[in-house]
Scaffold this motif. Structure first.
Motif, PDB file in Angstrom:
ATOM      1  N   ARG A 231       0.844 -15.073  40.022  1.00 46.45           N
ATOM      2  CA  ARG A 231      -0.483 -14.935  40.619  1.00 46.45           C
ATOM      3  C   ARG A 231      -1.177 -13.665  40.133  1.00 46.45           C
ATOM      4  O   ARG A 231      -2.416 -13.601  40.053  1.00 46.45           O
ATOM      5  CB  ARG A 231      -0.339 -14.915  42.143  1.00 46.45           C
ATOM      6  N   TYR A 232      -0.362 -12.637  39.796  1.00 44.41           N
ATOM      7  CA  TYR A 232      -0.933 -11.354  39.375  1.00 44.41           C
ATOM      8  C   TYR A 232      -1.109 -11.242  37.857  1.00 44.41           C
ATOM      9  O   TYR A 232      -1.425 -10.161  37.359  1.00 44.41           O
ATOM     10  CB  TYR A 232      -0.028 -10.204  39.851  1.00 44.41           C
ATOM     11  N   GLN A 233      -0.901 -12.328  37.137  1.00 47.03           N
ATOM     12  CA  GLN A 233      -1.024 -12.269  35.683  1.00 47.03           C
ATOM     13  C   GLN A 233      -2.403 -11.818  35.197  1.00 47.03           C
ATOM     14  O   GLN A 233      -2.497 -11.001  34.278  1.00 47.03           O
ATOM     15  CB  GLN A 233      -0.684 -13.637  35.074  1.00 47.03           C
ATOM     16  N   PRO A 234      -3.485 -12.294  35.770  1.00 48.08           N
ATOM     17  CA  PRO A 234      -4.807 -11.803  35.337  1.00 48.08           C
ATOM     18  C   PRO A 234      -4.963 -10.293  35.532  1.00 48.08           C
ATOM     19  O   PRO A 234      -5.543  -9.609  34.688  1.00 48.08           O
ATOM     20  CB  PRO A 234      -5.787 -12.589  36.209  1.00 48.08           C
ATOM     21  N   LEU A 235      -4.435  -9.787  36.664  1.00 49.29           N
ATOM     22  CA  LEU A 235      -4.515  -8.341  36.915  1.00 49.29           C
ATOM     23  C   LEU A 235      -3.646  -7.574  35.921  1.00 49.29           C
ATOM     24  O   LEU A 235      -4.044  -6.506  35.437  1.00 49.29           O
ATOM     25  CB  LEU A 235      -4.069  -8.051  38.351  1.00 49.29           C
ATOM     26  N   LEU A 236      -2.468  -8.113  35.633  1.00 48.09           N
ATOM     27  CA  LEU A 236      -1.570  -7.464  34.679  1.00 48.09           C
ATOM     28  C   LEU A 236      -2.247  -7.326  33.317  1.00 48.09           C
ATOM     29  O   LEU A 236      -2.220  -6.260  32.691  1.00 48.09           O
ATOM     30  CB  LEU A 236      -0.275  -8.271  34.568  1.00 48.09           C
ATOM     31  N   LYS A 237      -2.866  -8.412  32.849  1.00 48.07           N
ATOM     32  CA  LYS A 237      -3.553  -8.388  31.558  1.00 48.07           C
ATOM     33  C   LYS A 237      -4.726  -7.421  31.565  1.00 48.07           C
ATOM     34  O   LYS A 237      -4.966  -6.702  30.591  1.00 48.07           O
ATOM     35  CB  LYS A 237      -4.019  -9.786  31.191  1.00 48.07           C
ATOM     36  N   ALA A 238      -5.453  -7.390  32.673  1.00 46.21           N
ATOM     37  CA  ALA A 238      -6.597  -6.481  32.774  1.00 46.21           C
ATOM     38  C   ALA A 238      -6.144  -5.026  32.731  1.00 46.21           C
ATOM     39  O   ALA A 238      -6.782  -4.176  32.087  1.00 46.21           O
ATOM     40  CB  ALA A 238      -7.371  -6.758  34.056  1.00 46.21           C
ATOM     41  N   ALA A 239      -5.022  -4.726  33.407  1.00 48.63           N
ATOM     42  CA  ALA A 239      -4.506  -3.359  33.413  1.00 48.63           C
ATOM     43  C   ALA A 239      -4.045  -2.935  32.025  1.00 48.63           C
ATOM     44  O   ALA A 239      -4.267  -1.799  31.588  1.00 48.63           O
ATOM     45  CB  ALA A 239      -3.349  -3.243  34.415  1.00 48.63           C
ATOM     46  N   LEU A 240      -3.395  -3.838  31.327  1.00 52.91           N
ATOM     47  CA  LEU A 240      -2.916  -3.513  29.982  1.00 52.91           C
ATOM     48  C   LEU A 240      -4.060  -3.327  29.001  1.00 52.91           C
ATOM     49  O   LEU A 240      -3.986  -2.504  28.091  1.00 52.91           O
ATOM     50  CB  LEU A 240      -1.965  -4.609  29.486  1.00 52.91           C
ATOM     51  N   ARG A 241      -5.128  -4.121  29.176  1.00 51.03           N
ATOM     52  CA  ARG A 241      -6.281  -4.026  28.267  1.00 51.03           C
ATOM     53  C   ARG A 241      -7.252  -2.926  28.666  1.00 51.03           C
ATOM     54  O   ARG A 241      -8.115  -2.546  27.891  1.00 51.03           O
ATOM     55  CB  ARG A 241      -7.040  -5.354  28.232  1.00 51.03           C
ATOM     56  N   GLY A 242      -7.140  -2.438  29.895  1.00 53.81           N
ATOM     57  CA  GLY A 242      -8.125  -1.469  30.384  1.00 53.81           C
ATOM     58  C   GLY A 242      -9.433  -2.117  30.764  1.00 53.81           C
ATOM     59  O   GLY A 242     -10.493  -1.477  30.703  1.00 53.81           O
ATOM     60  N   ASP A 243      -9.371  -3.385  31.162  1.00 55.45           N
ATOM     61  CA  ASP A 243     -10.568  -4.150  31.522  1.00 55.45           C
ATOM     62  C   ASP A 243     -10.848  -3.954  33.015  1.00 55.45           C
ATOM     63  O   ASP A 243     -10.327  -4.672  33.866  1.00 55.45           O
ATOM     64  CB  ASP A 243     -10.335  -5.632  31.205  1.00 55.45           C
ATOM     65  N   TRP A 244     -11.699  -2.991  33.343  1.00 62.77           N
ATOM     66  CA  TRP A 244     -11.932  -2.643  34.735  1.00 62.77           C
ATOM     67  C   TRP A 244     -12.734  -3.722  35.471  1.00 62.77           C
ATOM     68  O   TRP A 244     -12.483  -3.988  36.650  1.00 62.77           O
ATOM     69  CB  TRP A 244     -12.652  -1.304  34.847  1.00 62.77           C
ATOM     70  N   ASP A 245     -13.680  -4.346  34.815  1.00 59.78           N
ATOM     71  CA  ASP A 245     -14.501  -5.360  35.485  1.00 59.78           C
ATOM     72  C   ASP A 245     -13.637  -6.509  35.996  1.00 59.78           C
ATOM     73  O   ASP A 245     -13.799  -6.956  37.138  1.00 59.78           O
ATOM     74  CB  ASP A 245     -15.564  -5.886  34.521  1.00 59.78           C
ATOM     75  N   SER A 246     -12.705  -6.983  35.171  1.00 61.06           N
ATOM     76  CA  SER A 246     -11.821  -8.074  35.598  1.00 61.06           C
ATOM     77  C   SER A 246     -10.909  -7.621  36.729  1.00 61.06           C
ATOM     78  O   SER A 246     -10.675  -8.341  37.708  1.00 61.06           O
ATOM     79  CB  SER A 246     -10.980  -8.576  34.415  1.00 61.06           C
ATOM     80  N   ALA A 247     -10.381  -6.390  36.606  1.00 64.95           N
ATOM     81  CA  ALA A 247      -9.488  -5.874  37.642  1.00 64.95           C
ATOM     82  C   ALA A 247     -10.230  -5.671  38.953  1.00 64.95           C
ATOM     83  O   ALA A 247      -9.704  -5.984  40.035  1.00 64.95           O
ATOM     84  CB  ALA A 247      -8.867  -4.555  37.183  1.00 64.95           C
ATOM     85  N   LYS A 248     -11.457  -5.172  38.878  1.00 63.09           N
ATOM     86  CA  LYS A 248     -12.238  -4.928  40.098  1.00 63.09           C
ATOM     87  C   LYS A 248     -12.521  -6.246  40.813  1.00 63.09           C
ATOM     88  O   LYS A 248     -12.453  -6.320  42.055  1.00 63.09           O
ATOM     89  CB  LYS A 248     -13.560  -4.243  39.726  1.00 63.09           C
ATOM     90  N   GLY A 249     -12.822  -7.299  40.049  1.00 63.15           N
ATOM     91  CA  GLY A 249     -13.037  -8.604  40.665  1.00 63.15           C
ATOM     92  C   GLY A 249     -11.782  -9.107  41.372  1.00 63.15           C
ATOM     93  O   GLY A 249     -11.861  -9.715  42.446  1.00 63.15           O
ATOM     94  N   PHE A 250     -10.636  -8.857  40.802  1.00 59.39           N
ATOM     95  CA  PHE A 250      -9.368  -9.265  41.421  1.00 59.39           C
ATOM     96  C   PHE A 250      -9.131  -8.476  42.704  1.00 59.39           C
ATOM     97  O   PHE A 250      -8.706  -9.035  43.725  1.00 59.39           O
ATOM     98  CB  PHE A 250      -8.218  -9.032  40.433  1.00 59.39           C
ATOM     99  N   PHE A 251      -9.412  -7.170  42.689  1.00 66.37           N
ATOM    100  CA  PHE A 251      -9.211  -6.340  43.881  1.00 66.37           C
ATOM    101  C   PHE A 251     -10.164  -6.740  45.009  1.00 66.37           C
ATOM    102  O   PHE A 251      -9.805  -6.668  46.193  1.00 66.37           O
ATOM    103  CB  PHE A 251      -9.421  -4.860  43.538  1.00 66.37           C
TER     104      PHE A 251
END
Length: 607
Positions: A26-46
């Motif tokens: 379930r956390y795979q999108p967040l994991l990828k965002a953290a590794l890439r430094g993609d804050w917009d995707s991570a913020k949407g997940f949070f």
């Protein structure tokens, strides 16, 4: 009934693992965002799942913050994520008990470390599960100097966590030395904190002799760092010239106008003496030294400093604890015996800085009744032999060692028999039998190659005199260009080429017909090879000069400009010879007629 309970427990455990795996997926999108430094995707997940800020999103119990710091892609991502997290969440641990600050230190992410410390300073004192290490240790062990310097600047000597007390401080010093953080930085007048190992010992002198449970200690590690000492740095002649003029910052010579030195509490702990590696490690020992410390010092001298040829460490240890010079190991070897075995001339040369005690040092006989001369008769370690180019020069170096030790021992030791009833000369012959064969083959191969070149040059030079450029006058046989200056250059250079090539040919033939006794490798064979190579170089040079003058005579038509391309082309073969064979010639001359590797190298008194 019992089996049913076991089945239920197994099913429950399997179900828990499946649920956990489901969470990780379930956390795979967040994991990828953290590794890439993609804050917009991570913020949407949070925004959809606030608990994800502190959730373990990998099976290694890493949070998004752990992953973002380790990837190092975006410091902005880390900064925004830390702003959203409560301070206590920064202490969350991944596997092996590592916090986000541990990860920042491990990967040398200094900017992330600053952000974490500013929001949660107590992270500095959280220890991991593996060896109870602080973030300081991770930075030191990872070799990240900038991160370590920052963490040292903000870590206080906390009375509860005791970051600099034993064993934590001993581990930190060991790691700092192991990562070679003992010298100065490249800055002008660096402050003391840039001398990490030195500053640690200056503030906590007891760390210099503290040994860890796995037999690790800073002094032993320093003695293994051969590259940290000038004596172990292999430089060519130009590099040595440049090195001698490079200014080296010295911690002990710095202007100690710092507040911590002016503080009377710390001033007693500051090393305000001349710079020396042993003092960096706290070996200013009192007169009464424990047996445990004595054993540690001998191990440093025996396995490390002497074996690696680091005479600076040997000098400092003996100066701080003179009794160490009398120690012998289980085989009966003292430091000079070990220096002979491992062919460490830097340590062996300390004997020339000694008083009358040097005679005692040479009287040592090991448990097998081997004298120092028997030890010199052994074959050098493979790594030491490879420092000398060519088997013949290796054999010469071995003979130099044997002769040098022979000059220092008493005459009776030359005929002293060991446990196997072997004289030192017998040991030398037996140990070096194969090297003599290899040296003979190397000499003959070299001589064969050069003989062909010398013979060709001699043939060409002889033929050139008979068929002079431009021919001869039909009436009296005088060369047509006999009055030209270039013709005189041709005759002189051709004659020199013929004579030197013939001399070179004779030298190489004498090498091929030599008897190849052991002693011949010391002077006789190297001298013949030197003469052969020098005369061959002279013959090549004069042959090219003769040919160039001929070109000018026949095709130049008194045009001066033609000399430029001719001279440029003539330099090519000469330059090629210089690059290909001149280093060998230099090594031969240096090892045969140079100052040698033995003798007094310093005026500093050694015992």
């Amino acid at each position: 009934m019992e089996s049913q309970v076991l089945m239920d427990a197994s099913s429950s455990s399997r179900g828990a693992r499946e649920n956990k795996d489901e969470d990780y997926w379930r956390y795979q999108p967040l994991l990828k965002a953290a590794l890439r430094g993609d804050w917009d995707s991570a913020k949407g997940f949070f925004d959809q799942d606030p608990d994800a800020l502190t959730a373990h999103i990998t099976d290694a119990k890493q949070t998004a913050l752990h992953l973002a710091i380790s990837s190092g892609r975006s410091i902005e991502f880390v900064e925004k994520l830390v702003d959203l997290m409560p301070p206590e969440a920064l202490a969350l641990r991944a596997s092996q008990g590592r916090t986000a600050l541990h990860i920042a230190a491990l990967y040398g992410n200094t900017k992330a470390a600053v952000i974490l410390v500013e929001k949660h300073p107590t992270s500095l004192y959280i220890r991991s599960y593996d060896q109870n290490q602080l973030p300081l240790h991770f930075a030191a062990n990872g070799g990240h100097k900038d991160t370590l310097l920052y963490l040292l600047s903000v870590t206080e000597d906390d009375p509860v966590s005791k970051p600099f007390a034993y064993p934590s401080g001993a581990l930190l010093l060991y790691q700092a030395v192991d990562s070679e953080f003992y010298g100065s930085s490249a800055r002008t007048n660096p402050p003391a904190e840039h001398y990490i190992a030195l500053d640690l010992v200056g503030r906590h002198p007891e760390l210099g002799t503290s040994k860890l449970v796995d037999d690790k200690h800073a002094l032993k590690t320093m003695a293994r760092k051969a590259s940290a000492f000038p004596s172990s740095i292999r430089l060519n002649r130009w590099q040595r010239l440049i090195y001698s003029y490079v200014p080296v910052e010295n911690y002990a010579d710095q202007d100690h106008n710092r507040s911590d030195i002016e503080n009377p509490v710390n001033s007693s702990q500051v090393i305000a003496q001349k710079h020396s590696w042993a003092r960096i490690l706290g070996t200013n020992f009192p007169n009464s030294v424990s047996r445990k410390l004595q054993a540690m010092l001998w191990k440093v001298l025996e396995l490390l400093a002497t074996r690696y040829g680091i005479h600076e460490v040997v000098e400092e240890v003996v100066e701080s604890f003179p009794q160490a010079i009398w120690y012998v190991d289980n085989d009966g070897y003292n430091i000079f015996g070990l220096a002979v075995i491992y062919r460490c001339e830097n340590v062996f040369n300390l004997i020339y800085q000694m008083s009358g005690h040097k005679q005692d040092m040479m009287f040592v006989v090991d448990k097998n009744w081997n004298t120092m001369l028997h030890l010199a008769g052994r074959l050098a370690p493979f790594d030491k032999l490879n420092l000398v180019p060519g088997a013949a020069l290796q054999m010469q170096r071995e003979l130099q060692w044997f002769k040098e030790v022979e000059n220092l021992v008493t005459p009776g030791y030359k005929e002293y028999q060991n446990e196997g009833n072997e004289f030192p000369s017998m040991v030398f012959t037996k140990e070096h039998k194969k090297l003599v064969e290899e040296g003979e083959k190397w000499m003959k191969d070299t001589a064969n190659s050069c003989t062909i070149a010398a013979a060709l040059i001699a043939t060409i030079a002889f033929a050139a005199v008979i068929t002079v450029p431009g021919g001869t006058n039909g009436t009296n046989g005088v060369p047509v260009f006999s009055k030209a200056n270039a013709f005189i250059v041709f005759i002189v250079s051709d004659a020199i080429s013929l004579f030197t090539s013939t001399m070179s040919l004779l030298m190489f033939l004498s090498i091929l017909t030599s008897r190849y006794a052991e002693g011949d490798f010391l002077y006789v064979l190297p001298k013949r090879l030197i003469i052969g190579l020098v005369t061959l170089f002279m013959s090549i040079t004069t042959m090219i000069l003769a040919f160039s003058s001929t070109l000018y005579l026949v095709f130049g038509n008194n045009k001066e400009w033609i000399l430029i391309p001719v001279a440029a082309l003539a330099c090519l073969p000469i330059t090629s010879f210089m690059f290909l064979q001149f280093p060998l010639l230099v090594d031969l001359i240096s090892s045969t007629y140079g100052p040698g590797i033995f003798g007094k190298k310093s005026d500093r008194f050694f015992f």
